[in-house]
Design a protein around this motif. Structure first.
Motif: not given
Ligand SMILES: Nc1ncnc2c1ncn2[C@@H]1O[C@H](COP(=O)(O)OP(=O)(O)OP(=O)(O)O)[C@@H](O)[C@H]1O
Ligand SMILES: [Mg+2]
Length: 342
Positions: A51-52, A66-70, A72-73, A75-80
């Motif tokens: 979750t970054t 989405l690549d979590v390391l590349r 992160p922003d 990824v954050r918008r796509s997860i809860g």
């Protein structure tokens, strides 16, 4: 194309502690993966990496494509995320907390309000909705925190021990909410210390111990590895052991084990409580008096013991209404990864 959640070789070290020692996992879209393991196994660390919130020392992670390391922003918008410890603003009311989350996600005020009311009802927090959350009990905070994670319905959700600390009734209610969420197409990774919970909610279970996934499979596959469900009978008269053994043979899925001196018979079964009732009726109709009878289901301890050869140690102070006690792994040698087969 990897699943909605994909991790390969995640390693994370804190000083001398290797929290993650090469975690691999994959969660197909629209399914639930249960990450099952005792205290300190690496569940939270895995969730934090995915979750970054934490950068792994090495390894790869892809979430929602989405690549979590590349990224992160994105990824954050796509997860809860609902963390292990409830993150709510103590000075706001339950309703305000939920509305604030909605606003942070760019909902219009009216929509945020509507969604807050809906979730307060769903999580049985209506009576406490307008009280500051600092007056909430632990279970209420837990529920509010989960509600907050569901304000917008993200395609990928992470829940770290969502029902720890909840009483059995609240746990059941939450399972229903989670099932609804998943039936809507959400991909979910949840961590738990309760085999029963993973059993109820997860399509697939990954057992973690000391930073590694030591087994994967469906709940049935994992239970089969432990010998599965068993019926245990204690007959009143020693002379009845033979007849009882015949009766059990008719219901069992394997050999009946007999402990003569205890007048105890144990047989592996499938079919749960319904089968137990049938066994009782049959023993009764043969005139066999019983002192005790029960259905023994595999616990996390049983799963652990059979997978690792060492028991999950009991940690002081922790308690689990479903299975007994909280656990921490012991000190035996490191187990190899095993794929569960039936
Ligand atoms: N920030 C940190 N600093 C130092 N050690 C840490 C940190 N976070 C985790 N650890 C260690 O890493 C290991 C894995 O911890 P983690 O929190 O991932 O376990 P867990 O499976 O979530 O356990 P629990 O069931 O108790 O929540 C533990 O030994 C823990 O002490
Ligand atoms: Mg944890």
């Amino acid at each position: 194309m990897p699943g909605a959640i994909y991790a390969e070789g995640l390693v994370k070290t804190f000083g001398d502690v290797k929290a993650l020692d090469g975690v691999d996992l994959e969660v197909p879209e629209g399914t639930v993966l249960g990450l099952l393991g005792p205290n300190g196994a690496g569940k939270t660390t895995t969730v934090r990496c995915l979750t970054t919130l934490l950068r792994p020392d090495s390894g790869k992670a892809v979430v929602a494509g989405l690549d979590v390391l590349r990224k992160p922003d994105e990824v954050r918008r796509s997860i809860g995320l609902s963390g292990q410890f409830a993150a709510v603003d103590e000075y706001l009311t339950g309703r305000e907390n939920l509305q604030m989350v909605g606003r942070l996600y760019q909902m219009r005020a009216k929509e945020a309000k509507r969604r807050a009311t809906e979730l307060l009802e769903q999580f049985h927090l209506v009576d406490a909705a307008d009280r500051p959350t600092k007056t909430y009990s632990g279970g209420m905070r837990r529920r509010l925190d989960l509600a907050a994670a569901l304000v917008v319905s993200p395609p990928v959700m992470f829940m770290d021990e969502p029902t720890t600390g909840l009483d059995p009734r609240n746990r059941q209610q939450l399972w229903e909410v989670i099932k609804q969420l998943v039936s809507g197409g959400t991909t979910l990774l949840l961590t738990t210390q309760y085999l029963e919970e993973a059993d109820h909610l997860a399509h697939e279970i990954a057992v973690v111990d000391r930073g590694r996934v030591i087994a994967k499979g469906t709940s049935d596959q994992l239970k089969a590895r432990t010998g599965g469900e068993r019926v245990e009978v204690v007959v009143h008269e020693r002379e009845h052991i033979r007849t009882a053994s015949e009766v059990l043979r008719g219901f069992g899925k394997g050999d009946t084990a007999v402990e003569e001196h205890m007048r105890k018979l144990t047989v592996p079964v499938t079919g749960g409580a319904k089968l137990l009732a049938e066994v009782i009726r049959e023993l009764d109709s043969r005139g066999i008096e019983i002192d005790d009878i029960g259905l023994r289901r595999p616990t996390l301890d049983d799963v652990f013991l059979s997978l690792t050869g060492h028991a999950a140690e009991v940690e002081e102070g922790a308690s689990d209404p479903a299975e007994g006690a909280g656990r921490r792994s012991g000190d035996a040698g490191h187990p190899q990864e095993k794929e569960v087969t039936k």
